[in-house]
Scaffold this motif. Structure first.
Motif, PDB file in Angstrom:
ATOM      1  N   ASN A  45       0.830  -1.202   0.000  1.00  0.00           N
ATOM      2  CA  ASN A  45       0.000   0.000   0.000  1.00  0.00           C
ATOM      3  C   ASN A  45       0.866   1.254   0.000  1.00  0.00           C
ATOM      4  O   ASN A  45       0.412   2.341   0.324  1.00  0.00           O
ATOM      5  CB  ASN A  45      -0.944   0.004   1.216  1.00  0.00           C
ATOM      6  CG  ASN A  45      -0.179  -0.113   2.533  1.00  0.00           C
ATOM      7  OD1 ASN A  45       1.054  -0.114   2.558  1.00  0.00           O
ATOM      8  ND2 ASN A  45      -0.907  -0.225   3.639  1.00  0.00           N
ATOM      9  N   ARG A  46       2.140   1.097  -0.385  1.00  0.00           N
ATOM     10  CA  ARG A  46       3.054   2.229  -0.405  1.00  0.00           C
ATOM     11  C   ARG A  46       2.867   3.066  -1.664  1.00  0.00           C
ATOM     12  O   ARG A  46       2.466   2.569  -2.718  1.00  0.00           O
ATOM     13  CB  ARG A  46       4.507   1.758  -0.343  1.00  0.00           C
ATOM     14  CG  ARG A  46       4.883   1.059   0.943  1.00  0.00           C
ATOM     15  CD  ARG A  46       6.381   0.768   1.008  1.00  0.00           C
ATOM     16  NE  ARG A  46       6.820  -0.115  -0.069  1.00  0.00           N
ATOM     17  CZ  ARG A  46       7.848   0.121  -0.878  1.00  0.00           C
ATOM     18  NH1 ARG A  46       8.523   1.260  -0.770  1.00  0.00           N
ATOM     19  NH2 ARG A  46       8.197  -0.746  -1.812  1.00  0.00           N
ATOM     20  N   THR A  47       3.186   4.350  -1.551  1.00  0.00           N
ATOM     21  CA  THR A  47       3.215   5.257  -2.698  1.00  0.00           C
ATOM     22  C   THR A  47       4.478   6.102  -2.622  1.00  0.00           C
ATOM     23  O   THR A  47       5.126   6.175  -1.564  1.00  0.00           O
ATOM     24  CB  THR A  47       1.988   6.196  -2.736  1.00  0.00           C
ATOM     25  OG1 THR A  47       1.991   7.009  -1.553  1.00  0.00           O
ATOM     26  CG2 THR A  47       0.693   5.413  -2.824  1.00  0.00           C
ATOM     27  N   LEU A  61       3.419   1.810  -5.367  1.00  0.00           N
ATOM     28  CA  LEU A  61       4.643   1.012  -5.415  1.00  0.00           C
ATOM     29  C   LEU A  61       4.355  -0.447  -5.101  1.00  0.00           C
ATOM     30  O   LEU A  61       3.459  -0.764  -4.319  1.00  0.00           O
ATOM     31  CB  LEU A  61       5.661   1.533  -4.391  1.00  0.00           C
ATOM     32  CG  LEU A  61       6.193   2.952  -4.572  1.00  0.00           C
ATOM     33  CD1 LEU A  61       7.114   3.296  -3.413  1.00  0.00           C
ATOM     34  CD2 LEU A  61       6.920   3.095  -5.892  1.00  0.00           C
ATOM     35  N   GLU A  62       5.146  -1.307  -5.718  1.00  0.00           N
ATOM     36  CA  GLU A  62       5.125  -2.720  -5.378  1.00  0.00           C
ATOM     37  C   GLU A  62       6.339  -3.022  -4.512  1.00  0.00           C
ATOM     38  O   GLU A  62       7.332  -2.300  -4.536  1.00  0.00           O
ATOM     39  CB  GLU A  62       5.177  -3.579  -6.647  1.00  0.00           C
ATOM     40  CG  GLU A  62       4.002  -3.402  -7.572  1.00  0.00           C
ATOM     41  CD  GLU A  62       4.175  -4.157  -8.870  1.00  0.00           C
ATOM     42  OE1 GLU A  62       3.203  -4.798  -9.314  1.00  0.00           O
ATOM     43  OE2 GLU A  62       5.278  -4.093  -9.452  1.00  0.00           O
ATOM     44  N   ASN A  63       6.266  -4.083  -3.742  1.00  0.00           N
ATOM     45  CA  ASN A  63       7.432  -4.581  -3.020  1.00  0.00           C
ATOM     46  C   ASN A  63       8.183  -5.526  -3.949  1.00  0.00           C
ATOM     47  O   ASN A  63       7.602  -6.512  -4.425  1.00  0.00           O
ATOM     48  CB  ASN A  63       7.015  -5.303  -1.741  1.00  0.00           C
ATOM     49  CG  ASN A  63       6.447  -4.344  -0.705  1.00  0.00           C
ATOM     50  OD1 ASN A  63       6.845  -3.189  -0.642  1.00  0.00           O
ATOM     51  ND2 ASN A  63       5.516  -4.818   0.101  1.00  0.00           N
ATOM     52  N   VAL A  71      16.383  -3.836  -4.571  1.00  0.00           N
ATOM     53  CA  VAL A  71      15.439  -4.233  -3.532  1.00  0.00           C
ATOM     54  C   VAL A  71      14.668  -3.012  -3.066  1.00  0.00           C
ATOM     55  O   VAL A  71      15.250  -2.033  -2.599  1.00  0.00           O
ATOM     56  CB  VAL A  71      16.171  -4.887  -2.334  1.00  0.00           C
ATOM     57  CG1 VAL A  71      15.192  -5.155  -1.194  1.00  0.00           C
ATOM     58  CG2 VAL A  71      16.840  -6.187  -2.773  1.00  0.00           C
ATOM     59  N   ASP A  72      13.360  -3.058  -3.214  1.00  0.00           N
ATOM     60  CA  ASP A  72      12.486  -1.971  -2.760  1.00  0.00           C
ATOM     61  C   ASP A  72      11.312  -2.617  -2.041  1.00  0.00           C
ATOM     62  O   ASP A  72      10.297  -2.964  -2.632  1.00  0.00           O
ATOM     63  CB  ASP A  72      12.007  -1.145  -3.953  1.00  0.00           C
ATOM     64  CG  ASP A  72      11.259   0.122  -3.526  1.00  0.00           C
ATOM     65  OD1 ASP A  72      11.111   0.332  -2.299  1.00  0.00           O
ATOM     66  OD2 ASP A  72      10.809   0.880  -4.403  1.00  0.00           O
ATOM     67  N   LEU A  73      11.489  -2.811  -0.730  1.00  0.00           N
ATOM     68  CA  LEU A  73      10.490  -3.506   0.079  1.00  0.00           C
ATOM     69  C   LEU A  73       9.868  -2.620   1.147  1.00  0.00           C
ATOM     70  O   LEU A  73       8.893  -3.001   1.779  1.00  0.00           O
ATOM     71  CB  LEU A  73      11.122  -4.732   0.746  1.00  0.00           C
ATOM     72  CG  LEU A  73      11.642  -5.818  -0.211  1.00  0.00           C
ATOM     73  CD1 LEU A  73      12.497  -6.825   0.539  1.00  0.00           C
ATOM     74  CD2 LEU A  73      10.487  -6.517  -0.913  1.00  0.00           C
ATOM     75  N   SER A  74      10.481  -1.454   1.365  1.00  0.00           N
ATOM     76  CA  SER A  74       9.955  -0.529   2.361  1.00  0.00           C
ATOM     77  C   SER A  74      10.501   0.860   2.060  1.00  0.00           C
ATOM     78  O   SER A  74      11.290   1.045   1.133  1.00  0.00           O
ATOM     79  CB  SER A  74      10.366  -0.964   3.782  1.00  0.00           C
ATOM     80  OG  SER A  74      11.741  -0.677   4.003  1.00  0.00           O
ATOM     81  N   ASP A  75      10.095   1.836   2.861  1.00  0.00           N
ATOM     82  CA  ASP A  75      10.611   3.192   2.696  1.00  0.00           C
ATOM     83  C   ASP A  75      11.888   3.410   3.512  1.00  0.00           C
ATOM     84  O   ASP A  75      12.428   4.511   3.540  1.00  0.00           O
ATOM     85  CB  ASP A  75       9.543   4.219   3.125  1.00  0.00           C
ATOM     86  CG  ASP A  75       8.317   4.165   2.220  1.00  0.00           C
ATOM     87  OD1 ASP A  75       8.483   3.879   1.019  1.00  0.00           O
ATOM     88  OD2 ASP A  75       7.193   4.402   2.715  1.00  0.00           O
ATOM     89  N   ASP A  76      12.350   2.356   4.147  1.00  0.00           N
ATOM     90  CA  ASP A  76      13.572   2.405   4.952  1.00  0.00           C
ATOM     91  C   ASP A  76      14.747   1.938   4.085  1.00  0.00           C
ATOM     92  O   ASP A  76      14.883   0.749   3.809  1.00  0.00           O
ATOM     93  CB  ASP A  76      13.420   1.505   6.177  1.00  0.00           C
ATOM     94  CG  ASP A  76      14.597   1.584   7.135  1.00  0.00           C
ATOM     95  OD1 ASP A  76      15.711   1.949   6.688  1.00  0.00           O
ATOM     96  OD2 ASP A  76      14.412   1.276   8.325  1.00  0.00           O
ATOM     97  N   ASN A  80      16.226  -1.911   3.158  1.00  0.00           N
ATOM     98  CA  ASN A  80      16.345  -2.414   1.786  1.00  0.00           C
ATOM     99  C   ASN A  80      17.774  -2.831   1.481  1.00  0.00           C
ATOM    100  O   ASN A  80      18.011  -3.878   0.867  1.00  0.00           O
ATOM    101  CB  ASN A  80      15.900  -1.344   0.793  1.00  0.00           C
ATOM    102  CG  ASN A  80      14.396  -1.121   0.795  1.00  0.00           C
ATOM    103  OD1 ASN A  80      13.626  -2.021   1.116  1.00  0.00           O
ATOM    104  ND2 ASN A  80      13.977   0.078   0.430  1.00  0.00           N
ATOM    105  N   ASP A  81      18.736  -2.011   1.913  1.00  0.00           N
ATOM    106  CA  ASP A  81      20.147  -2.318   1.670  1.00  0.00           C
ATOM    107  C   ASP A  81      20.541  -3.634   2.336  1.00  0.00           C
ATOM    108  O   ASP A  81      21.232  -4.476   1.737  1.00  0.00           O
ATOM    109  CB  ASP A  81      21.039  -1.202   2.202  1.00  0.00           C
ATOM    110  CG  ASP A  81      21.000   0.052   1.343  1.00  0.00           C
ATOM    111  OD1 ASP A  81      20.324   0.023   0.288  1.00  0.00           O
ATOM    112  OD2 ASP A  81      21.639   1.052   1.713  1.00  0.00           O
TER     113      ASP A  81
END
Length: 243
Positions: free
Chosen positions: A92-94, A109-111, A217-222, A226-227
């Motif tokens: 549910n991220r944007t 955004l997708e994870n 890797v884009d799984l969160s806004d953190d 992700n790193d």
């Protein structure tokens, strides 16, 4: 405009990679070193052509991400020499993206964990491809770009307004380009930040025994989270598939 931007960006990136004829000859000479590296390493990118899911399986991606394998969608694509494998989970991220100067919109955004650019190279070439450009390289790139824009305008392939816009986008992109080394990962690894037209990306580039690959890797806004998960996935590829 899109084609023009790609042309300008290609000129810019090539120019800051190759400053002069002597350096170009040096880079061409690396082809022999790549062949030697292949003989020494025994890891051939060709072995994974069409099946890079053998390098990063769904189970491995789920373990690195902490998300259920049963809820992931697999997307495998190939365009020219670029083969990409994505494992995607809903979110549910944007993210705010600048669509025009001063105008932003929220983009869903997708994870994602994505593996791409699996290829053979040498450590010398890898470090050359992924380094922070020097002021001299940027100056040479801008000069090459200005020359190309003049040619496009002269040949009637672009207007001054179009080339100025494309030039501004290209220069802004290179200003966002940043490389940071990652210790204790493969033979050499870096995170590469880049961005164009309000869209930023962060890729983990890994070199190991003559083979390089890219993880996004884009799984969160953190970003740190992700790193960490990108590094975890890269270590799993090396330990489970390449050793």
């Amino acid at each position: 405009m899109k084609t023009l931007l790609v042309t300008i960006m290609s000129i810019f990136l090539f120019a800051f990679s190759c400053k002069d004829d002597a350096k170009t000859e040096q880079l061409n000479g690396l082809e022999g070193e790549v062949a030697e590296a292949l003989d020494d390493a025994g890891i051939k990118a060709e072995d994974f052509k069409g099946n890079i899911n053998e390098l990063l399986t769904l189970e491995m991606a789920a373990k690195a991400s902490g998300l259920p394998a049963s809820e992931a969608e697999t997307k495998h694509s190939k365009f020219s020499s670029l083969e990409s494998l994505k494992y995607v989970w809903g979110s549910n991220r944007t993210r705010k993206v600048e669509v025009m100067k001063g105008n932003f919109m929220d983009v869903p955004l997708e994870n994602v964990i994505e593996l791409s650019w699996v290829k053979n190279t040498t450590l010398k070439q890898f470090k050359h491809d992924y380094h922070n450009p020097t002021p001299e390289e940027i100056k040479n790139a801008e000069a090459a770009m200005e020359k190309k824009m003049t040619e496009l305008e002269r040949d009637g392939k672009a207007t001054p307004e179009q080339t100025n816009t494309a030039s501004g986008i290209a220069k802004n992109s290179i200003s966002n380009f940043k490389v940071n080394e990652v210790p204790n990962l493969g033979d050499y690894a870096v995170f590469v930040d880049s961005g164009i037209m309000g869209v930023t990306t962060r890729d983990l580039k890994v070199f190991y025994k003559g083979l390089s690959f890219t993880l996004r890797v884009d799984l969160s806004d953190d970003m740190q989270d992700n790193d960490q998960k990108a590094v975890t996935a890269a270590k799993m590829i090396i330990e489970e598939k390449l050793k």
